[in-house]
Design an enzyme around this catalytic site. Structure first.
Site, PDB file in Angstrom:
ATOM      1  N   GLY A   3      31.571  46.795   0.993  1.00  0.00           N
ATOM      2  CA  GLY A   3      30.224  47.363   0.893  1.00  0.00           C
ATOM      3  C   GLY A   3      29.213  46.533   1.666  1.00  0.00           C
ATOM      4  O   GLY A   3      29.409  45.337   1.876  1.00  0.00           O
ATOM      5  N   THR A   4      28.123  47.167   2.052  1.00  0.00           N
ATOM      6  CA  THR A   4      27.048  46.411   2.707  1.00  0.00           C
ATOM      7  C   THR A   4      26.458  45.434   1.703  1.00  0.00           C
ATOM      8  O   THR A   4      26.464  45.676   0.509  1.00  0.00           O
ATOM      9  CB  THR A   4      25.949  47.371   3.214  1.00  0.00           C
ATOM     10  OG1 THR A   4      25.597  48.242   2.147  1.00  0.00           O
ATOM     11  CG2 THR A   4      26.452  48.184   4.396  1.00  0.00           C
ATOM     12  N   PRO A   5      25.932  44.300   2.191  1.00  0.00           N
ATOM     13  CA  PRO A   5      25.554  43.217   1.271  1.00  0.00           C
ATOM     14  C   PRO A   5      24.302  43.505   0.456  1.00  0.00           C
ATOM     15  O   PRO A   5      23.425  44.266   0.858  1.00  0.00           O
ATOM     16  CB  PRO A   5      25.316  42.027   2.206  1.00  0.00           C
ATOM     17  CG  PRO A   5      25.085  42.603   3.551  1.00  0.00           C
ATOM     18  CD  PRO A   5      25.777  43.927   3.604  1.00  0.00           C
TER      19      PRO A   5
END
Lengths: 262, 262, 262, 262, 262, 262, 262
Positions: free
Chosen positions: G36-38
């Protein structure tokens, strides 16, 4: 072999997706439909025709017991191809559904509504675990306020509406014939003839007992199954009857020969 | 071996479709039927005949305990071939179903209705998980308002109506005999004879205790099981009895000989 | 190895059919029966005899705790062979069933009814998932209105009626003896002797504590278990007792020697 | 390897029969019993003795927490071998069962009844899916109206009654000793000595804390656990105590020596 | 590889026995315990000490959020090693159990009772299908009427009582230290020191924030968690503090150097 | 092949994570979406446009029966791509959800709320066992208090809001066209044209019956499906109609030729 | 390959332990988080900052629909990384939980209590069969009576408290930056800057629409999401805005160039 192993992985316990997004159990259920003797539906201006192939192997079996055409309600008939026992479950479902509609709303169920209730029921068996899909396709013919409707359900639970359609064994050949000869302005009688001729494409001969015919007349809005005699009449009129079955005076020419019956 | 592995993939935990649209567990259940001793049904103008092969291996077993013919209701008898314990479950189901009909509608259940209730029950075991199909076929004979009816149920849950039929071991040979000799205008007595002769095709000899016969007379509409004596009479009349079993004047040929029959 | 792999495929999680229509789990359960010490049933004119082999390996085990013969109701006794803990479940089921019959109908349950209730219960464990079949066979002996009855149940849930039968280890040898020596007109006492001699065929010696005997007298209709002394009497009378067990004066001849007791 | 693969096939998800009629999961549970430290039961005229081996590896563990001997009711004690946590479940079951009996019938439960209730409970875990068998064997000792009774339960759910028995690790060696030295007319004290000596057969030395002893006196009908001091007394009396543990006058022989006792 | 395959067979879906009577899932859960940072319990005359290693890798994580020591009731503390989320479930169970006891009996739950309730709960997860065992061990310390008690629970659901015990990573090294230095007559303070020194065996240095200490004083019977300052005091007193953490005047020598704190 | 085997391991019975944290069943369901004919959504200032490709292979199938665009509530329309039967389930869910909102709060459901209710429902089928994910993506268009909204749901149950989006077969090509030609200030009519032209990118020709168009006007806030005639008008106006379909005066030039319609 | 096969064995149907005590499904769910994106959380004296990366690939997707930051209650915000649909389930759970607390106790739920309720819920999906673990990590920020708290939940169901933390893609790089630059005495504004700069470490450029920022001010105790304009302001103030996005006067130099805004 690789492919085979791969397929097997998607056939265990529950209907799941294959890497290319297919549901193998549903596709195999479609194969079960293709193994069934054909059924044909034709929608005409004068009503809907359902024709089923009831050919049997044993002379001792009652052809009338080959149940492939059913009355679901006064104005709806259903023909099936595929797993007969599965079809019976869906017919029962359809009858209860139609009955409930009459009780609840005091009017006949719309053919489309009935079809979609059935397909929703079928879909559940393709998504929820603990059961296999239905191995049967149905042709649902009926008349709503004078308008003839003809639907098909497949094992995935998708409803389609058709002008004319064949399901079951050698479906493609029959469908080709239908596409070539179908006209929107057919009368109900012409619809019966079209269906019989289409079946004749893949059968060496047609016998009154070997086919079942149901019609829903657009005017009366009533489902009727033709008797063997009525079917014989049709076959005779349209020179579709094999000689041996046409009367005492049958000669030994081929089945394609022309014969007239009363 | 490939094919075998492939089959195994469709046999786990739940009855599912094979890539060619077959239900292997149902087909294997049909094999269980073929492993059973044969049963024969014959429909005549005078009623329905059910004949079962009760041959047993041990002289100490009570042949009467080989339950292959059952009374389901006053007017309905059921013969089975295949897994005996499974048959008992279906017989119980049939009896309850017939009883409910009497209580609810105050009239005997129609033979066709009863048959279809049973096949619907059987079908569930082929679609819903957590159980195996029934490994048994039934012949359901009965009389509705004077009309003799004879149905077969198979492990898939499909009902068929027959004029005459054999199920179980060496079914094909018996069926061939039936097809050759069956006539629609048989009397009930001739029906019993036909069934006995058909079984004789695959048995070296028939003994009164080795067969069970049930009849539903079209006139009385009542199921009756023949006593050993009545069977002996039939066998004797029709010269189907092995010599040793036929009377006082038996000669010394076979080893099992010397039996008296009043 | 092929065959072995094939078998394994039909043994997972649920009892299902093999391609040749067999239920392997049921057949394996039959093997569990064959691993059990033998039990014998004999039906005579004077009543039914149930005999069980209670031989044990350890001298410190109480032979009375080897439960292979049970009273199901006043008029019914049950002997088992196979998985002892499974037998106990069925005995409990039988007792409850008999009790319910008395409460509901105020009369003793018919032996055949009881047997079929039990076999129906057994059958469920062969068809519905989530459990294994019962690994035990039962001999159910009883008297209905003076008539002695003797039934067998097997792991498939099939009921059989017998004149005389052996189940368990070396069943074939015992059954051969029974078939050779059984007569319909045996008295109850002769029945006990026949059972003891039949067991003697596969045992070097019989000791009073090593066998259990139950009888249901046709006249009294009452199940009784013989005491060790009564068994010793039978063994002595019929010269079946090994010397060492016959009293203080036993000499050192072979076990087959003839000895009389009191 | 073949055999190994074969076994694995019968170990998945549910306890099922192997082709030779065995229940592998039950047999493996018996192995779990054999991995447990031994327990011994001895029935004497004066009551029942239960002896358990409580040896532990760590000097910091409280030996009293090694629970292998339990009071099930005033008149019943239970010793276990095998999976300790499983034993606790059965002990809880036994206590509830005994309590219910007191409430319902206002009298102590018979030892045999209690045993059979427990074995019926155990059997369920070998037949119905969704759980594994209990990996423990129990020795159930008690007194019914002055009569000492000693039962064993195994993972299959079979009850056995014994005069004297060992379960757990090196069971065979202990049992051999018991068979050689057991006499029916032992006093309760002699029973404790026999059990201690039997355990001594497979232990280099016995320490008061390393064994647990429970007795049910035939006269009082009351279960009592011996204190360490009482055990020490027994061990001392019967010269079973290792030197280092026997009193102030211990010499410097063994490595573990130098212990003082109040 | 053979062994590996064999193991895999016992790891599917449900915790079952291996051929040698082991429960692999339980043994693997024990491995999960061994992967956890260590916890230590010490029972002294003055009460029970629970010590946990709270070392963390990131300087930004709040060490206080590493929950390894919990108050279960006023008089009971619990330390854990292994799967933290599993521990939380058991702590919740313990708290509810203790609360119910107070409500029902108006008195604090006995530490042993609480422990056994927890282990019975744990055992269920090793026998009944549909869940995995708990991957955590607990040290349950408490005081009953002035008597200090210290129990351990493991993933099999077995309760043990200890004088002193270590669980988790490098357990053996810590336990060796405990066995060597434990004395029954320790004061509570000496117990804390023993636990700290035991942990010091496997840690290069101990910091106040890196350890958690809970005590249950035998006199007050109350669970208390030490503050960082209190822990710093202990560490300083016993010269266990690394220099850098001891105050402003810390020099740059090695962590093993001796430092005193206020 | 390795990779293939690996994938198979994550496709059995339940949707589980692969070692790289992916849910294969969800990804395969996305493939099912890609196998469907395309659907396009365009949000304009004047409202939302939903366009579906209804091309069919057989001339006898009623194109109107290809259900890919549905009215969920007065102000919400839904277009789908992928498994048609699955889409029907979600449409039913959406309709019930919208209806409940009206009953409960006496106001139309917000488009975003409806979307998230649907995606939460979809998510359950990706986490809880016993069912497969939905093999369909939806475009949900509607107007909340004059504000046009356009959402997409995918088989994982994630909601996305879009200005313009294509789903189904050759999605990338259509999306490229949309990204190139989309302007925020489009009128509703221009939105229909954009959608038609985008579909034209991947279709040789567009016919009125071969596409379905639904609009939700921002002002009226009402979902309307365009009739074939209205679609023909659009196609004609924007010169998107193939010659053969444009009227009697069609000449034989290419479909790209310019034609005007009324 | 060996290792791979071994892993597969622990991934079927239920989350179970591997031989080294690991839960592979939980570890794979952690991989889903890493995909996932941070998201970043920073706790300051002035409150808590939650920052999420909302970068999207398509210019037609509404960035506002990328839901990665949520209000759970007035005083609590939650940011997620990983499987978005799973996150929604947990957010719903959190909202209900917070609401119930308000109803029941008439006060806002403590952030730690809320966190632990969520992790207990998550844990259940790792132990009980029939579902997969949640493939998402949450950052839960809130203020309790003026005290800022920041928690993380992971797929195992373990709660951690942090001063500053990054989850999701390239987590290690962001965390390194946080560890280097975090100070306990940050103001809330400085916290936002720190989070933005930390994200800048792994992003070539930050755009107002590409990030989402939520803050919970310690004084007001209220969760607020920053508007795009407010984010632009922050980015501008701290010279984090790429040129093209900073205003009309943006020149064509590189994104690293210094620009001031308003």
């Amino acid at each position: 072999m690789q492919g085979q192993n791969q397929q097997q992985a998607y056939d265990r316990g529950i209907t799941i997706f294959s890497p290319d997004g297919r549901l193998y159990q549903v596709e195999y259920a479609r194969e079960a439909v293709k193994r069934g003797t054909p059924s044909i539906g034709v929608r005409t201006e004068g009503g809907v025709v359902l024709l089923v192939d009831k050919r049997i192997n044993s002379p001792l079996m009652e052809e009338s017991s080959v149940e492939k055409i059913h009355k679901a309600d006064d104005h709806v008939g259903i023909a099936s191809a595929g797993h007969v026992a599965d079809a019976r479950q869906l017919i029962d479902y359809a009858r209860r559904d139609a009955q409930i509609n009459r009780v609840r709303y005091d009017e006949p169920i719309a053919v489309e509504t009935l079809t979609k209730d059935i397909t929703d029921h079928i879909q559940q068996y393709t998504q929820v675990g603990g059961a296999r899909p239905f191995g049967v396709a149905l042709l649902i013919g009926g008349v709503d306020d004078g308008e003839p409707r003809l639907f098909e359900t497949d094992p995935s639970g998708t409803p389609y509406e058709w002008k004319a359609i064949a399901i079951g064994e050698k479906r493609a050949d029959v469908q080709d014939y239908l596409e070539e000869h179908y006209r929107e302005d057919l009368t109900l009688d012409e619809g019966v003839e079209l269906a019989l001729r289409a079946l004749g494409e893949i059968r060496d001969e047609l016998t009154p007992a070997g086919v079942g015919v149901g019609t829903i007349d657009a005017e009366t809005g009533t489902f009727l199954e033709l008797s063997d005699d009525e079917i014989r009449e049709y076959l005779g009129e349209h020179e579709l009857l094999p000689e041996a079955d046409e009367g005492e005076e049958s000669d030994e020419t081929s089945a394609e020969d022309e014969e007239t019956e009363e």
